[in-house]
Write an enzyme that holds these catalytic residues in place. Structure first.
Site, PDB file in Angstrom:
ATOM      1  N   HIS A  40     -28.734  19.889  52.976  1.00 48.02           N
ATOM      2  CA  HIS A  40     -28.619  19.333  54.213  1.00 48.02           C
ATOM      3  C   HIS A  40     -29.972  19.361  54.916  1.00 48.02           C
ATOM      4  O   HIS A  40     -30.156  18.875  56.017  1.00 48.02           O
ATOM      5  CB  HIS A  40     -27.452  20.167  55.187  1.00 48.02           C
ATOM      6  CG  HIS A  40     -27.999  21.397  55.827  1.00 48.02           C
ATOM      7  ND1 HIS A  40     -27.688  22.530  55.232  1.00 48.02           N
ATOM      8  CD2 HIS A  40     -28.770  21.646  56.836  1.00 48.02           C
ATOM      9  CE1 HIS A  40     -28.168  23.387  56.015  1.00 48.02           C
ATOM     10  NE2 HIS A  40     -28.778  23.003  56.887  1.00 48.02           N
TER      11      HIS A  40
ATOM     12  N   ASP B 292     -24.280  22.723  48.651  1.00 53.75           N
ATOM     13  CA  ASP B 292     -25.389  22.603  49.634  1.00 53.75           C
ATOM     14  C   ASP B 292     -26.860  22.845  49.120  1.00 53.75           C
ATOM     15  O   ASP B 292     -27.558  23.602  49.822  1.00 53.75           O
ATOM     16  CB  ASP B 292     -25.332  23.086  51.051  1.00 53.75           C
ATOM     17  CG  ASP B 292     -26.136  22.631  52.119  1.00 53.75           C
ATOM     18  OD1 ASP B 292     -26.611  21.585  51.887  1.00 53.75           O
ATOM     19  OD2 ASP B 292     -26.274  23.301  53.272  1.00 53.75           O
TER      20      ASP B 292
ATOM     21  N   SER C  22     -32.266  27.560  57.381  1.00 56.81           N
ATOM     22  CA  SER C  22     -31.517  26.947  56.374  1.00 56.81           C
ATOM     23  C   SER C  22     -32.398  26.449  55.194  1.00 56.81           C
ATOM     24  O   SER C  22     -33.550  26.381  55.176  1.00 56.81           O
ATOM     25  CB  SER C  22     -31.077  25.592  56.795  1.00 56.81           C
ATOM     26  OG  SER C  22     -29.662  25.832  57.352  1.00 56.81           O
ATOM     27  N   GLY C  23     -31.770  26.645  54.190  1.00 61.38           N
ATOM     28  CA  GLY C  23     -32.482  26.453  52.740  1.00 61.38           C
ATOM     29  C   GLY C  23     -33.209  27.692  52.148  1.00 61.38           C
ATOM     30  O   GLY C  23     -33.382  27.914  51.087  1.00 61.38           O
TER      31      GLY C  23
ATOM     32  N   GLY D 275     -32.642  26.832  61.560  1.00 60.71           N
ATOM     33  CA  GLY D 275     -33.959  26.935  61.004  1.00 60.71           C
ATOM     34  C   GLY D 275     -34.214  27.818  59.897  1.00 60.71           C
ATOM     35  O   GLY D 275     -35.386  27.841  59.287  1.00 60.71           O
TER      36      GLY D 275
HETATM   37  N1  ARG Z   1     -27.668  24.950  59.062  1.00 56.36           N
HETATM   38  C1  ARG Z   1     -28.611  25.931  59.837  1.00 56.36           C
HETATM   39  C2  ARG Z   1     -29.954  25.298  59.752  1.00 56.36           C
HETATM   40  O1  ARG Z   1     -29.961  24.200  59.296  1.00 56.36           O
HETATM   41  C3  ARG Z   1     -28.257  27.422  59.250  1.00 56.36           C
HETATM   42  C4  ARG Z   1     -27.104  28.027  59.973  1.00 56.36           C
HETATM   43  C5  ARG Z   1     -26.903  29.270  59.283  1.00 56.36           C
HETATM   44  N2  ARG Z   1     -25.775  29.768  60.180  1.00 56.36           N
HETATM   45  C6  ARG Z   1     -25.471  31.075  60.209  1.00 56.36           C
HETATM   46  N3  ARG Z   1     -24.693  31.702  61.044  1.00 56.36           N
HETATM   47  N4  ARG Z   1     -25.519  31.900  59.012  1.00 56.36           N
HETATM   48  O2  ARG Z   1     -31.035  25.820  59.721  1.00 56.36           O
END
Ligand code: ARG
Length: 363
Positions: A170, A217, A314-315, A312
């Site tokens: 994503h 993902d 993510s990944g 932030g």
């Molecule tokens: N989707 C989020 C990103 O793009 C990460 C979210 C993680 N959330 C969590 N509660 N662990 O950075």
């Protein structure tokens, strides 16, 4: 996540005149309503989201990864010889989210010297009372603490080979695929401290969003040249088995310190989390979004508060130590809010996709 405006500003590569087709999820074109001719489904297609079709072809063609037969202007219209088996997210002309990948040549990358992955300078320090909050409820990491942590500008990643970064799908499908990768950063703004590489190929997991919205993902990024490994830049090991429920692992990233709090921190953050059972996680998210076997859930508890990743991050890595080596078990993926006691963080699992990762990255 970076805003679309920032993402646009970050596009530094020259664009081929007349073929700017910026699109984002939902199919809205940023420059008028020019159709994305080469691809209909921008949610699962990476090249629909790069600056232009030609740009994609130029970058990937130069890397020997041109996804024939789509890059016709630069390549022969027939598929390239099937000399490699690495799957690439090259959708058929009218793909659905579950379209099988088209094999595409990916130049083999030298395998890192065995035994060097997963080494870090020192074990994480014990927690003291007076730490500042971060990731959510974590703390600033010491310099060079997580040498596989990659900064992709709005997303994180894990270095799994000198020329390959594992991240979340994503991070590329929602707007623009990351074009620059930094390793060895502590303060994300002091980029002179780290090494910079250009991303030359974005490879989505072939089963991304299948069977559920957030399944698989995962994204692999190939870099223009390998990072130089040193004390502050190293690969994380690929695991062979999933971590035990209850195992203590660590997460790191430059994501928000609180849900929806801006700006994110300048200094890399770290915190320990514990692996949850998939069954519990599935129950927790029952009314929100399916949790499946491609995912791994975790969160932590410190000083009576929940620790978690946030926007932030993510990944970025979820790593667990085993016998003195650190193994990457997840890429930060999603969650309801951040550090919500009822909803653990969710990572895209690595063990379930080992074969794809190894084959794609030539490991
Ligand atoms: N989707 C989020 C990103 O793009 C990460 C979210 C993680 N959330 C969590 N509660 N662990 O950075």
């Amino acid at each position: 996540m970076i805003s679309l405006v920032h993402a646009l500003a970050a596009v530094s590569l020259p664009l081929v005149a007349g073929v700017r087709r910026y699109r984002r999820e939902g199919g809205e074109s940023l420059e008028g309503r020019i159709a994305c001719e080469h691809e209909k489904d921008c949610e699962v297609s990476l090249w629909c989201n790069v600056a232009s079709y030609e740009d994609w072809c130029r970058i990937n063609g130069a890397a020997g990864n041109c996804p024939a037969p789509y890059c016709r202007p630069a390549q022969a219209s027939t598929p390239l010889p099937s000399t490699t088996t690495a799957p690439v997210p090259t959708p058929s002309p009218s793909p659905g989210p579950t379209s099988p990948p088209t094999p595409t040549p990916v130049t083999p990358t030298p395998t890192p010297v065995p035994g060097t992955c997963g080494q870090k300078k020192e074990a994480p320090a014990p927690w003291t009372q007076d730490v500042s909050i971060s990731i959510v409820n974590g703390r600033p990491a010491p310099e060079c603490a997580w040498p596989w942590q990659v900064n992709l500008g709005g997303c994180g990643g894990t270095l799994i080979a000198p020329q390959w970064v594992l991240s979340a799908a994503h991070c590329a499908t929602g707007g623009f695929p990351p074009r620059t990768a930094y390793a060895g950063l502590h303060n994300r703004s002091v980029t002179s401290q780290g090494q910079r590489r250009t991303v030359i190929a974005w490879i989505l997991h072939p089963e991304v969003r299948n069977p559920n919205k957030w399944s698989n993902d995962l994204l692999l990024l190939k870099l223009d040249s390998p990072f130089e490994l040193n004390e502050c830049v190293n690969t994380a090991c690929l695991p062979t088995v999933s971590p035990q429920v209850g195992a203590k692992c660590w997460i790191s990233g430059w994501g928000n310190l609180e849900f929806q709090q801006q700006p994110p921190p300048e200094i890399l953050q770290e915190v320990d989390v514990h692996i949850k059972s998939n069954a519990d996680c599935r129950d927790a998210y029952a009314s929100i979004s399916p949790v499946d076997e491609t995912m791994i859930c975790a969160n932590g508890m410190r000083d009576g508060a929940i620790s978690d990743a946030c926007q932030g991050d993510s990944g970025g890595p979820l790593v667990c130590e085993e016998g003195g080596q650190w193994f990457v078990h997840g890429a930060t993926s999603w969650g309801r809010g951040c550090a919500d006691a009822s909803y653990p963080g969710v990572w895209a699992g690595v063990t379930q996709s080992l074969e794809w990762i190894k084959q794609t990255a030539g490991l």
